[in-house]
Design a protein around this motif. Structure first.
Motif, PDB file in Angstrom:
ATOM      1  N   TYR A  89       0.837  -1.203   0.000  1.00 34.46           N
ATOM      2  CA  TYR A  89       0.000   0.000   0.000  1.00 34.46           C
ATOM      3  C   TYR A  89       0.873   1.255   0.000  1.00 34.46           C
ATOM      4  CZ  TYR A  89      -3.430   3.490   1.326  1.00 34.46           C
ATOM      5  OH  TYR A  89      -4.231   4.610   1.341  1.00 34.46           O
ATOM      6  N   THR A  90       1.929   1.226   0.784  1.00 35.18           N
ATOM      7  CA  THR A  90       2.864   2.365   0.793  1.00 35.18           C
ATOM      8  C   THR A  90       3.441   2.596  -0.597  1.00 35.18           C
ATOM      9  OG1 THR A  90       3.447   1.904   3.104  1.00 35.18           O
ATOM     10  CG2 THR A  90       4.976   3.259   1.835  1.00 35.18           C
ATOM     11  N   LEU A  91       3.815   1.520  -1.263  1.00 31.68           N
ATOM     12  CA  LEU A  91       4.345   1.639  -2.627  1.00 31.68           C
ATOM     13  C   LEU A  91       3.300   2.244  -3.564  1.00 31.68           C
ATOM     14  CD1 LEU A  91       6.284  -1.732  -3.163  1.00 31.68           C
ATOM     15  CD2 LEU A  91       7.197   0.471  -2.435  1.00 31.68           C
ATOM     16  N   SER A  92       2.047   1.820  -3.410  1.00 36.74           N
ATOM     17  CA  SER A  92       0.995   2.300  -4.320  1.00 36.74           C
ATOM     18  C   SER A  92       0.735   3.787  -4.144  1.00 36.74           C
ATOM     19  CB  SER A  92      -0.299   1.516  -4.091  1.00 36.74           C
ATOM     20  OG  SER A  92      -0.890   1.857  -2.849  1.00 36.74           O
ATOM     21  N   VAL A 159      11.343   2.934   5.504  1.00 41.02           N
ATOM     22  CA  VAL A 159      12.515   3.302   4.691  1.00 41.02           C
ATOM     23  C   VAL A 159      12.084   3.898   3.355  1.00 41.02           C
ATOM     24  CG1 VAL A 159      14.503   2.389   3.431  1.00 41.02           C
ATOM     25  CG2 VAL A 159      14.062   1.643   5.781  1.00 41.02           C
ATOM     26  N   VAL A 160      11.130   3.247   2.682  1.00 41.05           N
ATOM     27  CA  VAL A 160      10.650   3.756   1.395  1.00 41.05           C
ATOM     28  C   VAL A 160      10.042   5.150   1.560  1.00 41.05           C
ATOM     29  CG1 VAL A 160       8.930   3.416  -0.428  1.00 41.05           C
ATOM     30  CG2 VAL A 160      10.282   1.491   0.376  1.00 41.05           C
ATOM     31  N   THR A 161       9.326   5.340   2.644  1.00 43.30           N
ATOM     32  CA  THR A 161       8.711   6.654   2.899  1.00 43.30           C
ATOM     33  C   THR A 161       9.776   7.719   3.129  1.00 43.30           C
ATOM     34  OG1 THR A 161       6.779   5.584   3.888  1.00 43.30           O
ATOM     35  CG2 THR A 161       7.112   7.923   4.371  1.00 43.30           C
ATOM     36  N   LEU A 162      10.792   7.390   3.936  1.00 38.15           N
ATOM     37  CA  LEU A 162      11.861   8.356   4.218  1.00 38.15           C
ATOM     38  C   LEU A 162      12.653   8.707   2.966  1.00 38.15           C
ATOM     39  CD1 LEU A 162      13.193   6.951   7.629  1.00 38.15           C
ATOM     40  CD2 LEU A 162      11.800   8.989   7.261  1.00 38.15           C
ATOM     41  N   VAL A 163      12.936   7.709   2.155  1.00 42.92           N
ATOM     42  CA  VAL A 163      13.716   7.943   0.933  1.00 42.92           C
ATOM     43  C   VAL A 163      12.975   8.858  -0.027  1.00 42.92           C
ATOM     44  CG1 VAL A 163      14.625   6.812  -1.149  1.00 42.92           C
ATOM     45  CG2 VAL A 163      15.046   5.809   1.103  1.00 42.92           C
ATOM     46  N   ASN A 164      11.649   8.763  -0.040  1.00 45.41           N
ATOM     47  CA  ASN A 164      10.844   9.530  -1.003  1.00 45.41           C
ATOM     48  C   ASN A 164      10.127  10.720  -0.367  1.00 45.41           C
ATOM     49  OD1 ASN A 164      10.779   7.774  -3.672  1.00 45.41           O
ATOM     50  ND2 ASN A 164      10.590   6.345  -1.956  1.00 45.41           N
ATOM     51  N   HIS A 165      10.609  11.214   0.769  1.00 50.09           N
ATOM     52  CA  HIS A 165       9.886  12.264   1.484  1.00 50.09           C
ATOM     53  C   HIS A 165       9.754  13.547   0.665  1.00 50.09           C
ATOM     54  CE1 HIS A 165      14.028  13.532   2.345  1.00 50.09           C
ATOM     55  NE2 HIS A 165      13.537  14.727   2.608  1.00 50.09           N
ATOM     56  N   LYS A 166      10.660  13.778  -0.289  1.00 47.31           N
ATOM     57  CA  LYS A 166      10.603  15.019  -1.083  1.00 47.31           C
ATOM     58  C   LYS A 166       9.541  14.966  -2.181  1.00 47.31           C
ATOM     59  CE  LYS A 166      15.395  16.474  -0.364  1.00 47.31           C
ATOM     60  NZ  LYS A 166      16.688  16.819  -1.012  1.00 47.31           N
ATOM     61  N   TYR A 173       3.189  12.051   3.970  1.00 49.78           N
ATOM     62  CA  TYR A 173       4.465  11.545   4.484  1.00 49.78           C
ATOM     63  C   TYR A 173       4.340  11.181   5.962  1.00 49.78           C
ATOM     64  CZ  TYR A 173       9.164  11.894   6.508  1.00 49.78           C
ATOM     65  OH  TYR A 173      10.305  11.667   7.222  1.00 49.78           O
ATOM     66  N   ARG A 174       3.714  12.053   6.746  1.00 51.86           N
ATOM     67  CA  ARG A 174       3.573  11.777   8.177  1.00 51.86           C
ATOM     68  C   ARG A 174       2.712  10.534   8.423  1.00 51.86           C
ATOM     69  NH1 ARG A 174       3.366  17.686   9.012  1.00 51.86           N
ATOM     70  NH2 ARG A 174       1.102  17.628   8.808  1.00 51.86           N
ATOM     71  N   ILE A 175       1.675  10.369   7.620  1.00 48.95           N
ATOM     72  CA  ILE A 175       0.784   9.210   7.801  1.00 48.95           C
ATOM     73  C   ILE A 175       1.504   7.921   7.438  1.00 48.95           C
ATOM     74  CG2 ILE A 175      -1.333   8.131   6.976  1.00 48.95           C
ATOM     75  CD1 ILE A 175      -2.305  11.087   6.437  1.00 48.95           C
ATOM     76  N   LEU A 176       2.192   7.922   6.303  1.00 45.39           N
ATOM     77  CA  LEU A 176       2.893   6.717   5.859  1.00 45.39           C
ATOM     78  C   LEU A 176       4.024   6.340   6.812  1.00 45.39           C
ATOM     79  CD1 LEU A 176       3.106   7.256   1.983  1.00 45.39           C
ATOM     80  CD2 LEU A 176       1.501   5.846   3.260  1.00 45.39           C
ATOM     81  N   ALA A 177       4.604   7.341   7.465  1.00 45.17           N
ATOM     82  CA  ALA A 177       5.679   7.060   8.410  1.00 45.17           C
ATOM     83  C   ALA A 177       5.136   6.607   9.759  1.00 45.17           C
ATOM     84  CB  ALA A 177       6.560   8.296   8.589  1.00 45.17           C
ATOM     85  N   ALA A 178       3.902   7.026  10.087  1.00 47.75           N
ATOM     86  CA  ALA A 178       3.361   6.771  11.420  1.00 47.75           C
ATOM     87  C   ALA A 178       2.763   5.377  11.573  1.00 47.75           C
ATOM     88  CB  ALA A 178       2.308   7.825  11.757  1.00 47.75           C
TER      89      ALA A 178
END
Length: 641
Positions: A89-92, A159-166, A173-178
């Motif tokens: 889901y994060t990837l999508s 990790v995927v979320t942090l790498v793509n935060h920009k 970003y906050r939701i996917l990281a949380a």
């Protein structure tokens, strides 16, 4: 060993509620929505099998062993798959429009696939768990792999979320990281208290965060009419253009006319009720799942399977219904509705172009040129594309101030000299060829670009006047045209004075002209501006007199230096004696009021004699000179001086 499954039971109920509401949300068949539904299904199944397995293990002596084995194995398969589902889901969300998602997902499923093989071999190896009639349930030496796989997928999501935060929105970003952090935290608590089963609770908490912030039906649905909103339509169109670019479809937008008057007369609540009734009607006319609220008083209908005859019948049914009154409580309303219709041809048009096309079709329907329904055909789309290119050229010319200035000399009857001129913007060359004023001026006004263009024109005129004066050429004044839109600017007077002062140009060398229609639209604003300009010595002129609808009393009360008779008055006076007499009397009246009268559009000797007989003070037209670029104008002024 005894387990506490109370938390899992509560989580199962919560998850069921989320599942029900999630299915009422976005109908968009996007990868993100499909994976979310899969997340819910996997999590629900995992929690259900967990509870069922626990009960069966407690009663393994009374239940066939093969059934307990099967349910428990399914649970152990699904538990780490919950982590995989959240990872996908994060990837999508992050890679929705990227081809990278397939490669990353393919690598990501490898640990899960290896783990599933371990589970399938567990009846023989008993690495994860064991079940027998003597000992019941026992943990295997590698049972920790179950949690490690879940942890690994949660960590991968972070990790995927942090790498793509920009590349993603800060809130997303906050939701996917949380949510993976929360899931891991709950699982750690379970590790500390192994008799309390919390794996399902961890997954449910994660799903709840995702649902509330990323999958909530309020994001995609219109709160008032309960149909998908504009963004949902745009997402659907974008998905269709990407997934099936060759598939033809038709988009129609129905726009209510003057709906604001109903809100003003009867109140917002009655207006809202009426919108809901109209929306319900449209859902019966078209496919109910393909009706969208496009804006406040506009609804969109998407036709993906209907043929042309069905669509036209639908349009006719809407028109027929709009001829009848609508009732809300004791109120009866008669409404006007226009419809814009665009057919996607399957030729790879962009979403932006499609939206621009439908909005253009609606605006054309509102103009009345095509009746109440405007079908945006190929010819209209070509016009729209041409308009888009004209806008692009105007923006580019505005950015680098590269449009050219032309000047048309104005002849003074009394002195026989050319002390005056009108400034004219020209685009003789562009990537789409020459663009004439009759085309780019209306576009500039519709888009609001005319405001900044006029300021730049004024600056260029000031610089040209300074140049002529440096050559010893006398300049009475050069006319600069202001559109009606210019007078909507709150700091117009200050901006005009600033431009002239910064150039050091004599105030008297500038004459600002505007049309009758401008005066009719904003008489008080124009009057105040004119008075302010007069205080600083800037001249004012009324342009194209005879084409607008201004009150003659209003014209008389404004201190115009000049009134320019529109060329249509000159031309009609050549054919009609009564018209000639009326124009002659008008000329005399304006002169008696202390104004100079200019006749424009003079092209022949007969026209020149006529306007001289009228008693005009100045003459502008091809008879004397055509508009010319700055260099030619300088030579012209130098020669006649």
């Amino acid at each position: 060993m005894e387990w506490n499954i109370a938390a899992e039971s509560i989580s199962l109920v919560m998850l069921g509620i989320i599942w029900v509401y999630a299915r009422k949300g976005s109908r968009l068949p996007s990868l993100k929505n499909r994976i979310f539904q899969w997340c819910v299904m996997v999590t629900f199944s995992a929690i259900f099998t967990n509870i069922l397995s626990t009960i069966m293990i407690y009663n393994y002596a009374q239940i066939p062993m093969w059934m307990t084995w099967t349910v428990t194995m399914v649970y152990f398969v699904l538990t780490p798959l919950m982590g995989l589902a959240y990872f996908l889901y994060t990837l999508s969300v992050i890679y929705a429009d990227s081809g990278q998602i397939k490669k990353i997902a393919a690598v990501g499923v490898i640990p899960g696939a290896i783990y599933i093989l371990m589970i399938l071999s567990n009846p023989f190896s008993q690495w994860i768990f064991g079940l027998n009639m003597s000992d019941g349930y026992t943990r295997g030496p590698f049972i920790s792999v179950t949690y490690l796989i879940f942890y690994a997928y949660c960590l991968a999501s972070i990790v995927v979320t942090l790498v793509n935060h920009k590349r993603i929105d800060r809130e997303i970003y906050r939701i996917l990281a949380a949510f993976p952090v929360l899931a891991v935290a709950v699982i750690i608590v379970q590790q500390a208290y192994p008799n309390v089963i919390l794996s399902g609770s961890a997954a449910t908490c994660a799903l709840l965060i995702i649902y509330l912030h990323l999958q909530n039906r309020q994001i995609s649905m219109d709160y008032l009419t309960n149909v998908p909103n504009r963004q949902e339509l745009l997402d659907m169109l974008g998905l269709m253009l990407k997934k099936v670019p060759k598939k033809k479809f038709v988009l129609a937008v129905a726009s209510l006319r003057d709906f604001r008057q109903i809100n003003n007369a009867c109140g917002q609540q009655k207006g809202d009720e009426l919108l809901k009734i109209i929306c319900q009607f449209l859902k019966k006319i078209g496919r109910r799942e393909n009706v969208y609220r496009f804006s406040g008083d506009e609804f969109a209908l998407l036709f993906t399977h209907e043929d042309e005859a069905q669509i036209r019948q639908c349009m006719n049914d809407i028109q027929a219904r709009m001829e009848q009154p609508w009732q809300v409580d004791e109120y009866h309303f008669m409404l006007n509705m226009v419809i814009g219709v665009v057919q996607y041809s399957g030729e790879g048009e962009s979403l932006e172009r499609l939206v621009n096309s439908i909005e253009y079709a609606v605006s054309q329907a509102k103009s009345g040129k095509y009746g109440q329904i405007c079908y945006c055909d190929k010819e209209m789309l070509e016009k729209l594309e041409r308009r888009r290119k004209v806008i692009q050229v105007l923006k580019e010319k505005l950015d680098d101030e590269s449009f050219q200035m032309y000047y048309q000399p104005i002849y003074s009857v009394k002195s026989g000299r050319f002390f005056y001129a009108e400034s004219l913007m020209r685009i003789p060359d562009s990537p789409i060829g020459p663009i004439y004023p009759s085309e780019f001026i209306p576009v500039a006004e519709e888009t609001g670009l005319i405001v900044n263009i006029t300021y730049i024109i004024l600056d260029k005129v000031c610089k040209f006047i300074n140049h002529l004066m440096s050559k010893g050429i006398y300049v009475g004044s050069i006319h600069v045209n202001f559109s009606a839109l210019q007078f909507s600017q709150p700091n117009l007077s200050e901006r005009v004075l600033e431009i002239i002062r910064s150039n050091g140009t004599p105030m008297s060398a500038i004459k600002i002209e505007f049309t009758e229609s401008t005066l009719a639209e904003s008489p008080q604003v124009v009057t105040d501006f004119t008075m302010k300009m007069k205080e600083h010595g800037i001249k004012m002129g009324l342009d194209d007199f005879g084409t607008g609808y201004s009150n003659i009393a209003t014209v008389i009360n404004i201190p115009f230096g000049t009134v320019k008779l529109d060329k249509s008055l000159v031309w009609v006076s050549m054919k009609n004696e009564n018209s000639a007499l009326a124009v002659k009397n008008l000329t005399r009246t304006f002169k008696e009021l202390g104004m100079k009268v200019i006749a424009e559009g003079v092209e022949t000797e007969a026209q020149r004699k006529l306007v001289v007989d009228f008693g005009v003070d100045q003459i502008q037209g091809f008879y004397y000179a055509k508009p010319m670029p700055e260099a030619e104008m300088e030579e012209f002024m130098l020669a006649q001086s």
